[in-house]
Design a protein around this motif. Sequence first.
Motif, PDB file in Angstrom:
ATOM      1  N   THR A  45       0.833  -1.195   0.000  1.00 50.93           N
ATOM      2  CA  THR A  45       0.000   0.000   0.000  1.00 50.93           C
ATOM      3  C   THR A  45       0.871   1.250   0.000  1.00 50.93           C
ATOM      4  N   VAL A  46       0.606   2.148  -0.934  1.00 54.72           N
ATOM      5  CA  VAL A  46       1.310   3.426  -1.008  1.00 54.72           C
ATOM      6  C   VAL A  46       0.283   4.532  -1.233  1.00 54.72           C
ATOM      7  N   MET A  47       0.730   5.769  -1.150  1.00 58.22           N
ATOM      8  CA  MET A  47      -0.153   6.903  -1.416  1.00 58.22           C
ATOM      9  C   MET A  47       0.515   7.876  -2.376  1.00 58.22           C
ATOM     10  N   THR A  48      -0.293   8.518  -3.207  1.00 59.51           N
ATOM     11  CA  THR A  48       0.146   9.621  -4.055  1.00 59.51           C
ATOM     12  C   THR A  48      -0.815  10.786  -3.839  1.00 59.51           C
ATOM     13  N   TRP A  49      -0.281  11.978  -3.584  1.00 65.81           N
ATOM     14  CA  TRP A  49      -1.159  13.129  -3.391  1.00 65.81           C
ATOM     15  C   TRP A  49      -0.750  14.286  -4.302  1.00 65.81           C
ATOM     16  N   ALA A  50      -1.714  15.188  -4.501  1.00 69.89           N
ATOM     17  CA  ALA A  50      -1.489  16.391  -5.304  1.00 69.89           C
ATOM     18  C   ALA A  50      -2.699  17.304  -5.142  1.00 69.89           C
ATOM     19  N   PRO A  51      -2.527  18.599  -5.379  1.00 76.08           N
ATOM     20  CA  PRO A  51      -3.692  19.498  -5.310  1.00 76.08           C
ATOM     21  C   PRO A  51      -4.574  19.330  -6.547  1.00 76.08           C
ATOM     22  N   GLU A  52      -5.872  19.338  -6.334  1.00 73.66           N
ATOM     23  CA  GLU A  52      -6.839  19.251  -7.424  1.00 73.66           C
ATOM     24  C   GLU A  52      -8.001  20.203  -7.143  1.00 73.66           C
ATOM     25  N   LYS A  53      -8.541  20.782  -8.212  1.00 72.53           N
ATOM     26  CA  LYS A  53      -9.720  21.647  -8.146  1.00 72.53           C
ATOM     27  C   LYS A  53      -9.521  22.821  -7.189  1.00 72.53           C
ATOM     28  N   THR A  54      -8.342  23.433  -7.234  1.00 77.18           N
ATOM     29  CA  THR A  54      -8.074  24.625  -6.437  1.00 77.18           C
ATOM     30  C   THR A  54      -8.029  25.841  -7.357  1.00 77.18           C
ATOM     31  N   ARG A  83       0.435  -7.465  -4.820  1.00 76.27           N
ATOM     32  CA  ARG A  83      -0.506  -6.520  -5.403  1.00 76.27           C
ATOM     33  C   ARG A  83      -0.144  -5.107  -4.952  1.00 76.27           C
ATOM     34  N   LEU A  84      -0.155  -4.154  -5.878  1.00 77.04           N
ATOM     35  CA  LEU A  84       0.120  -2.760  -5.561  1.00 77.04           C
ATOM     36  C   LEU A  84      -1.209  -2.035  -5.349  1.00 77.04           C
ATOM     37  N   ARG A  85      -1.383  -1.463  -4.177  1.00 74.81           N
ATOM     38  CA  ARG A  85      -2.585  -0.709  -3.836  1.00 74.81           C
ATOM     39  C   ARG A  85      -2.203   0.762  -3.692  1.00 74.81           C
ATOM     40  N   VAL A  86      -2.780   1.617  -4.536  1.00 77.07           N
ATOM     41  CA  VAL A  86      -2.468   3.038  -4.522  1.00 77.07           C
ATOM     42  C   VAL A  86      -3.641   3.823  -3.951  1.00 77.07           C
ATOM     43  N   LEU A  87      -3.390   4.542  -2.863  1.00 79.13           N
ATOM     44  CA  LEU A  87      -4.355   5.483  -2.315  1.00 79.13           C
ATOM     45  C   LEU A  87      -3.997   6.871  -2.828  1.00 79.13           C
ATOM     46  N   THR A  88      -4.988   7.711  -3.076  1.00 78.94           N
ATOM     47  CA  THR A  88      -4.715   9.074  -3.520  1.00 78.94           C
ATOM     48  C   THR A  88      -5.350  10.071  -2.560  1.00 78.94           C
ATOM     49  N   CYS A  89      -4.811  11.286  -2.553  1.00 80.23           N
ATOM     50  CA  CYS A  89      -5.288  12.307  -1.625  1.00 80.23           C
ATOM     51  C   CYS A  89      -5.127  13.683  -2.262  1.00 80.23           C
ATOM     52  N   ASN A  90      -6.092  14.550  -2.038  1.00 85.14           N
ATOM     53  CA  ASN A  90      -6.050  15.930  -2.503  1.00 85.14           C
ATOM     54  C   ASN A  90      -5.595  16.813  -1.345  1.00 85.14           C
ATOM     55  N   ASP A  91      -4.441  17.451  -1.496  1.00 83.01           N
ATOM     56  CA  ASP A  91      -3.944  18.296  -0.391  1.00 83.01           C
ATOM     57  C   ASP A  91      -4.540  19.703  -0.451  1.00 83.01           C
ATOM     58  N   HIS A  92      -5.348  19.993  -1.465  1.00 85.75           N
ATOM     59  CA  HIS A  92      -6.073  21.265  -1.597  1.00 85.75           C
ATOM     60  C   HIS A  92      -5.148  22.475  -1.621  1.00 85.75           C
ATOM     61  N   ASP A  93      -3.852  22.238  -1.837  1.00 88.34           N
ATOM     62  CA  ASP A  93      -2.868  23.314  -1.896  1.00 88.34           C
ATOM     63  C   ASP A  93      -2.856  24.153  -0.626  1.00 88.34           C
ATOM     64  N   ASP A  94      -3.024  23.499   0.530  1.00 86.70           N
ATOM     65  CA  ASP A  94      -2.851  24.212   1.798  1.00 86.70           C
ATOM     66  C   ASP A  94      -2.189  23.293   2.810  1.00 86.70           C
ATOM     67  N   SER A  95      -1.606  23.885   3.832  1.00 91.24           N
ATOM     68  CA  SER A  95      -0.806  23.119   4.789  1.00 91.24           C
ATOM     69  C   SER A  95      -1.659  22.157   5.605  1.00 91.24           C
ATOM     70  N   VAL A  96      -2.883  22.542   5.916  1.00 90.32           N
ATOM     71  CA  VAL A  96      -3.764  21.657   6.678  1.00 90.32           C
ATOM     72  C   VAL A  96      -4.079  20.409   5.855  1.00 90.32           C
ATOM     73  N   GLY A  97      -4.393  20.612   4.579  1.00 92.78           N
ATOM     74  CA  GLY A  97      -4.692  19.487   3.712  1.00 92.78           C
ATOM     75  C   GLY A  97      -3.493  18.572   3.527  1.00 92.78           C
ATOM     76  N   ALA A  98      -2.294  19.157   3.400  1.00 91.30           N
ATOM     77  CA  ALA A  98      -1.084  18.352   3.238  1.00 91.30           C
ATOM     78  C   ALA A  98      -0.830  17.484   4.466  1.00 91.30           C
ATOM     79  N   ALA A  99      -0.995  18.058   5.654  1.00 90.89           N
ATOM     80  CA  ALA A  99      -0.806  17.296   6.895  1.00 90.89           C
ATOM     81  C   ALA A  99      -1.843  16.185   7.014  1.00 90.89           C
ATOM     82  N   LYS A 100      -3.090  16.456   6.621  1.00 89.03           N
ATOM     83  CA  LYS A 100      -4.130  15.428   6.673  1.00 89.03           C
ATOM     84  C   LYS A 100      -3.800  14.266   5.751  1.00 89.03           C
ATOM     85  N   CYS A 101      -3.294  14.567   4.558  1.00 91.71           N
ATOM     86  CA  CYS A 101      -2.907  13.496   3.636  1.00 91.71           C
ATOM     87  C   CYS A 101      -1.816  12.621   4.249  1.00 91.71           C
ATOM     88  N   ALA A 102      -0.834  13.260   4.891  1.00 93.10           N
ATOM     89  CA  ALA A 102       0.256  12.492   5.505  1.00 93.10           C
ATOM     90  C   ALA A 102      -0.261  11.610   6.636  1.00 93.10           C
TER      91      ALA A 102
END
Length: 424
Positions: A45-54, A83-102
């Motif tokens: 299990t891994v995660m990939t995050w990025a800002p979306e819809k900002t 099996r590779l399981r990818v979770l994704t997260c939207n950090d919303h381009d703010d520090s609170v969102g980035a910390a939540k993703c982590a």
Amino acid sequence: MTGRRQTSIKRTFTALSAVVTGGALVAGCGLIPGATGGSGDRTVTVMTWAPEKTDATNMPGMPAMARAYARWTNAHGGLGGRRLRVLTCNDHDDSVGAAKCARRAADAGAVAVVGSYSQHGRAFLSPLESAGIPYIGGYGTTDAEFTSPLSYPVNGGQAALLAGNGRQLAERCARTVLVRPDTIAGDELVPLLNAGLAERDRGAVADLRAPEDATDYGGKAREALTTASSAGLGREGCVAAVLGERTNTFFDSFRRLRESYPAVRTATVLGSIDQSTINRTGGASSPYEGAYVTGWYPASDDARWDGMKRVIKEQAFDDNRIDPADAGVQTTWIAYEVLRQAVGSLGDGEVTARAVSSALDDGLQVNTGGLTPPLRWGYDHMSDAGDFPRLVNARVTFQRVEKGRLVATRKTAVDLTRTLAKAS
């Protein structure tokens, strides 16, 4: 950098790494973070995050590429049968969102965060370090990604792009204006471009701050043109704009005004534009025609990208979020290749966050088919680039927009290690 300073950095870095590793061993009442989703259930299990819809920078192609990579990997036997399981997260381009993703990555038992983008390195690296989770192949928007012992960058980040852009412009520009976001991340761009300009004894940039979410940059474009045009008779002025997704908005305003001013050269970096942006804005008639562009990787039509393009064609042909010319998509591809080789080096052993980071720390050499130099993050391979000890790939490519196409202006990549050391 002196030998004494480099030794000091390595000693401090090693001590910090020991603290992080120790924390990973005792977190969760003795459980190693990332064990869930390891080889026990044959799932990684891994995660990939990025800002979306900002309203500012958006990078939807990165998580979309991660999902496509997972589908392709699982259709071809997985990661060594896992099996590779990818979770994704939207950090919303703010520090609170980035910390939540982590924190979400830690709660899900992710063994790594891979191929991600965030401008809030301090916000997300602290929770990742507490959980012992490696950050592989971040986009490199902040200096923190090049100092954390659990960060494994695959390119030189914004630091190399800006220093490289300065090197490109130093050969031509008597005066350079930098139009950049009025943010903390934007503040870091100025000394980097200056370091590149200083290679040819050029003066410091005229620093022009701009809102990163504006819908029109007419006033800033006018100010940039006025300043660049004041270079003097027979001396060329240059305008470099690095505004992420809003770079196109700036150059649209710039194009409508530039004929009223003396000719100036333009410049930017990949990530702020790419080939698809040039195509979409008119090709040879786009406002980018003639612009100098610095990138991390070979041009998108290079045969070394064929493997990535096959994956996109097989698993995401109709996903218009995934553009093979996008630097974010390219970085995600390379980052997942690092993950594949790291997991492969573990054989039948348990795949945990600590096991992955240990494999990378212990000298594993990752090959990317020539898209980057061979990558190694062991302590013996720490960079001499001053304040960027985790920077193991300081190479950039120099390109220019000619007849609507990004073309290389040099046959070989340029190593900016020494330039970045001076930037410190």
